[in-house]
Design an enzyme around this catalytic site. Structure first.
Site, short mmCIF file in Angstrom:
data_model
loop_
_atom_site.label_atom_id
_atom_site.label_comp_id
_atom_site.label_asym_id
_atom_site.label_seq_id
_atom_site.Cartn_x
_atom_site.Cartn_y
_atom_site.Cartn_z
N CYS A 78 8.76 3.89 58.34
CA CYS A 78 10.18 4.08 58.64
C CYS A 78 10.34 4.67 60.04
CB CYS A 78 10.78 5.03 57.61
SG CYS A 78 12.45 5.54 58.01
N CYS A 84 14.87 12.08 59.32
CA CYS A 84 15.66 11.98 58.09
C CYS A 84 15.17 12.98 57.06
CB CYS A 84 15.51 10.56 57.56
SG CYS A 84 16.30 10.26 55.98
N CYS A 87 12.77 11.38 52.83
CA CYS A 87 11.35 11.35 52.43
C CYS A 87 10.60 12.48 53.13
CB CYS A 87 10.70 10.05 52.89
SG CYS A 87 11.34 8.57 52.12
N GLN A 290 17.90 6.51 35.65
CA GLN A 290 16.70 6.75 36.46
C GLN A 290 16.67 5.78 37.65
OE1 GLN A 290 14.59 9.16 36.11
NE2 GLN A 290 14.78 9.86 34.00
N CYS A 415 11.41 17.12 35.35
CA CYS A 415 11.40 16.75 36.77
C CYS A 415 11.10 17.98 37.63
CB CYS A 415 12.73 16.13 37.15
SG CYS A 415 14.14 17.15 36.76
N1 SAH Z 1 17.01 11.46 29.27
C1 SAH Z 1 17.94 10.85 30.17
C2 SAH Z 1 18.69 11.86 31.08
C3 SAH Z 1 17.90 12.95 31.67
S1 SAH Z 1 18.72 13.84 32.97
C4 SAH Z 1 17.25 9.79 31.01
O1 SAH Z 1 16.02 9.73 31.08
O2 SAH Z 1 17.93 8.97 31.61
C5 SAH Z 1 19.26 15.30 32.16
C6 SAH Z 1 20.54 15.14 31.39
O3 SAH Z 1 20.86 16.39 30.81
C7 SAH Z 1 21.76 14.74 32.21
O4 SAH Z 1 22.34 13.60 31.64
C8 SAH Z 1 22.70 15.98 32.10
O5 SAH Z 1 24.06 15.60 32.07
C9 SAH Z 1 22.27 16.57 30.79
N2 SAH Z 1 22.53 18.02 30.58
C10 SAH Z 1 22.50 19.01 31.49
N3 SAH Z 1 22.68 20.21 30.90
C11 SAH Z 1 22.83 19.97 29.58
C12 SAH Z 1 23.02 20.81 28.44
N4 SAH Z 1 23.12 22.13 28.57
N5 SAH Z 1 23.09 20.22 27.22
C13 SAH Z 1 22.99 18.87 27.09
N6 SAH Z 1 22.81 18.04 28.14
C14 SAH Z 1 22.73 18.57 29.36
#
Ligand code: SAH
Length: 459
Positions: A78, A84, A87, A290, A415
């Site tokens: 890049c 930037c 990354c 994702q 994550c």
């Molecule tokens: N498992 C899903 C989303 C993971 S991201 C996937 O793989 O696509 C984490 C998610 O937790 C988000 O959608 C966010 O809105 C939710 N979240 C955050 N705090 C929360 C809470 N206290 N109770 C329930 N959900 C929550």
């Protein structure tokens, strides 16, 4: 005893050998035991470094020239990598990136979780770690000659770097951004200006379904009106038949948050579709999905394997988003209960279950830490609990409720290795044993790392 004074001074140029990497990918070198963190330095390298910040116990440097180069140093593809903020690791071979991420997880397990005995597998990487992102949201600016430009912000600033391509984006996203910018420029639509809080077009957002090739374009403006919107839509549709949805989002606020409250479909569908494995998902403009579908499949397959479902199990998926993991699990379980805080995501999760003709998944809106104890009091005792919390990890009440439910297995998708290690310690102290941690590289070229792990009751 007073600490000795730092052995380096600000603005001094020194010769430094890097021994290690921070979790952001900076090189770490020491002068008489005093660590200096230097962006873009690689272990094994010796370099000329300018000291830019001196603190009591550590300092920061700027890489001036590398005298001895590591075999893992590569030319970033890049053009704007060093400016930037998107990354951090393009100067590093991909194998070094994967090692670095594994080490980061190992360190967190050891230092935060006191779990040095738990095996951390090698990071699952991508065959081709470029052009993986299915979503772009890019700020729009205006050049001196009035033409629009798009680009990400310079590190720690709000200056837009004019760029034509982003090498971690799906090619289609790049092309869509380029087209919207060109057409909007031609139609005389002005860019939003942060400083004066004037102008129109703030961000161009594009989402693609990598399996279906569906495209959704979201135009974020400060104003309620999007000038020349019909011409803009016509031209986009004519050029790109895969465009399935054009959405207008209004964000009138002085804020860093990209999307505003008001969203209207200008043309086409409310949703686009994508599939992961055998499961199909609807994606709406605001829903969490994702960003790297290839790696998501690997992550979910691993989660499913760790859940070890035989068909008769009741499963809870906490933090379920639009039900992605839940529906993956529902393929193999008797019943899945999902809980998620964002109501729109739960609506999408329910629709996704219907779309896949799965009637063994139920979704609830609420805070996982409140719903879980309530479920327990109702007598819901799952065999398996899956959690996938945001970066801050699981709430203490949720961990307590999980332990009280005494599941046979807990699968934890994370994550953030630090909060993962912290939460695993609580679960270990509550009678569970972490079996193995599997890092998955969902975000090549960046510092982020995702993990999946599972626990069973201590025997
Ligand atoms: N498992 C899903 C989303 C993971 S991201 C996937 O793989 O696509 C984490 C998610 O937790 C988000 O959608 C966010 O809105 C939710 N979240 C955050 N705090 C929360 C809470 N206290 N109770 C329930 N959900 C929550």
């Amino acid at each position: 005893m007073a600490k000795p004074k730092p052995p380096v001074q600000k603005n001094e140029t020194i010769k430094l050998t890097f021994e290690d990497l921070t979790h952001e990918g900076s090189g770490v070198g020491k002068v008489d035991g005093y660590p200096l963190f230097v962006p873009y330095g690689l272990p094994g390298e010796t370099a000329q470094v300018k000291v830019v910040k001196v603190k009591k116990n550590f300092g920061f440097g700027k890489l001036l020239e590398v005298d001895k180069t590591s075999e893992d140093r590569v030319e970033p593809p890049c053009d704007v990598f060093y400016q930037c903020g998107g990354c951090q690791l393009q100067h590093m071979s991909y194998s070094m990136q994967l090692d670095m991420k594994r080490n980061q997880v190992k360190n967190a397990m050891k230092k935060i979780g006191h779990l040095e005995h738990v095996p951390v597998h090698e990071t699952i990487g991508m065959d081709d770690p470029w052009r993986y992102r299915n979503k772009i949201q890019i700020p729009v600016g205006q050049k001196e000659d009035g033409q629009l430009m798009t680009g990400f912000y310079q590190k720690r600033s709000h200056n837009i770097i004019d760029m034509d391509t982003c090498v971690i984006q799906d090619e289609m996203n790049d092309r869509m951004v380029e087209s919207v910018r060109r057409i909007a420029s031609h139609l005389g639509i002005d860019a939003y200006d942060e400083e004066s809080h004037r102008g129109v077009l703030r961000h161009i957002m594009v989402r693609t379904g990598q399996a279906t090739k569906d495209i959704m374009i979201i135009l974020v403006t400060r104003t309620k009106k999007l000038p020349h919107k019909d011409e803009l839509i016509d031209e986009l549709r004519e050029t790109f038949p895969n465009v399935k949805s054009v959405v207008h989002n209004v964000n009138p606020n002085k804020t860093n948050i990209i999307l505003g409250k008001e969203t209207t479909v200008l043309w086409g569908d409310e949703y686009i579709y994508d599939t992961i494995g055998d499961v199909k998902f609807m994606i709406s403009p605001k829903s969490f999905y994702q960003v790297n579908p290839t790696q998501t499949k690997k992550l979910y397959d691993q989660a499913l394997q760790y859940a070890d479902l035989r068909g008769g199990e009741t499963v809870i998926d906490a933090y379920c988003g639009i039900g992605t993991i839940s529906l993956f699990l529902a393929q193999k379980a008797k019943k899945v209960y999902g809980v998620e805080i964002v109501p729109e995501a739960v609506t999408d999760a329910k629709k996704n279950a219907r779309l896949n003709k799965m009637d063994n998944a139920e979704f609830y809106v609420g805070q996982a830490e409140e719903i879980m104890p309530w479920w327990r009091n109702q007598g819901l005792l799952p065999d398996v609990i899956v959690v996938d919390p945001p970066r801050k990890g699981c709430d203490e009440e949720l961990l307590k409720a999980m332990l009280d439910m005494e599941p046979e297995r807990i699968v934890y998708v994370s994550c953030n290795p630090s909060t993962l290690a912290r939460d695993l310690r609580v679960l270990e102290d509550g009678g569970y044993e972490t079996k193995v941690v599997q890092p998955v590289d969902m975000f090549p070229q960046t510092e982020h790392v995702e993990c999946v792990t599972y626990l069973t009751p201590k025997s």
